[in-house]
Design an enzyme around this catalytic site. Sequence first.
Site, short mmCIF file in Angstrom:
data_model
loop_
_atom_site.label_atom_id
_atom_site.label_comp_id
_atom_site.label_asym_id
_atom_site.label_seq_id
_atom_site.Cartn_x
_atom_site.Cartn_y
_atom_site.Cartn_z
N GLY A 197 0.91 -1.16 0.25
CA GLY A 197 -0.02 0.09 0.03
C GLY A 197 0.72 1.32 -0.16
O GLY A 197 2.25 1.45 -0.12
N ASP A 315 -13.41 1.86 10.15
CA ASP A 315 -12.92 2.11 8.60
C ASP A 315 -13.05 0.85 8.20
O ASP A 315 -12.34 0.06 7.48
CB ASP A 315 -11.41 2.32 8.52
#
Length: 494
Positions: A197, A315
């Site tokens: 990421g 999240d």
Amino acid sequence: MFSRLFRLSRLSRFSRFSRFSRFSTMLWRLLSALECVLLAVSLQSVPQKRRCVFRVTPRNRVRFSAAGTVSSSEQRCENTRCCVGNFWVEAGRAEPQVLACDLVEKSCPGPSCTAQPRFSGIVKCVCNTDFCNGNLSWSPEEEEAPSSSSSSSAGILLLLLFLLLFLLLLLLFLQWRCGSVQLLGDAWRPLQVVRRGRFTTVFKGRLGGRAVAVKVFSASQRRRFEAERRVYRLPLMSHAGILRFLGAGRCARGDGRFLLLQFAQQGSLHSFLSSHSSSWTSSLKLCWSLSRGLSFLHSELLLHDQHKPAVSHGDLSSSSVLVLADGTCVLCDFGRRGSGTRASGAGGDRATLSPQGGAWPAALRYAAPEILEGSVNLSGGPGSFRLQGDVYALALLLWEICMRCQDLFLGKSSTWHLLPYELELGATVSLETLVQHVSYMDRRPSVPEHWALLPQGPALAELLTDCWDAEPDARLSAQCVVDRLMSLQSRSSA
């Protein structure tokens, strides 16, 4: 002579028989007495069901009601002989928060409820007589009174020294292990990158002969690392629905940090659904395990002098849920938006939904209406609106899983993997588009009309509707979702 021998023989047999008969009688009486003694002991050893004062907060009612039968303000314990009391101390007064039977059997030798300070503001007591938890033996001075026992102080000091030595050895091990995880090093070169990421890289490694995941944070992402580690290290955080935490440390080269975690063999839920369609049984297993993990995360636990607060994920998306080899889900990635432990400012949560490098975060489409609108203020910490926001995201995940269920499409091929609102708004969405569609128009992902013809279809559609309601207070709790899914499972197996 023969007659005399015959008489002697008969007398001898009769004598042996008489002795045997007397012995048998004595043995029978002894066994009878022993049986009576054992019966009396066993009756005395059968624990009588303890009766305790019952008074709990609404959040704890379901959990402590399972410890025994409740009748008004009285509870009869089923699995323990201990009554427990948890009290909140404020302004020199102790206000009861939990009065009930203890959840599990433990040592409670005292007949009275004597306060045992746990941490600032809270005292606890356990006792072994009926209704003993209704009277707390406590004074304000006791809360902060230090121990005067020199032997106790010496024992605590020795324990701290051993703990310090253990932590030092663990730190040396983790630093050595982290040095092996460097991207520029040679020790882990054969290992594959599982996910790369913008801020973290996840590797697959091996530790003690088993596969592990090594999540490495760049030096600039120390706050994200600290936030996620803080959640994993909460007391009582071990659960089948939470990714298992194995350790954390600082990399030997540079200023990076790493988390050592359980390895999920089937990757993220997003990648799993992209390549797999499932049966109703498998889909229900994914939904149930996911909901159970979130219910645990949202629960507040008090056990053995340890406290786990209610935690929101903050999240939740199909990228922050992993799938294990047995087809169950586990939650991970708790640090992206602080997991309900940090506020994002007085302007609500819209600040966390800003574009990152020109691209909107993947979890934007899972954000609840009140978060999209910025109508909630997160400066107050992890309030109930955070938990309700998680339930909204959970509903979208359940929809996402069910849309890949082959048995919910009447023998036809299930649809390809769709993200929430992808069918209505396309593969990329903006904040303004979502606010218009979700908040102003009050639209939700499309539920297939033919579900109304399936045995489980109406109940499943109702579950989704009750979870993604526009009003946060009208949404179900995560535990209620677990219960409804269990009911669906019972109907399917009947």
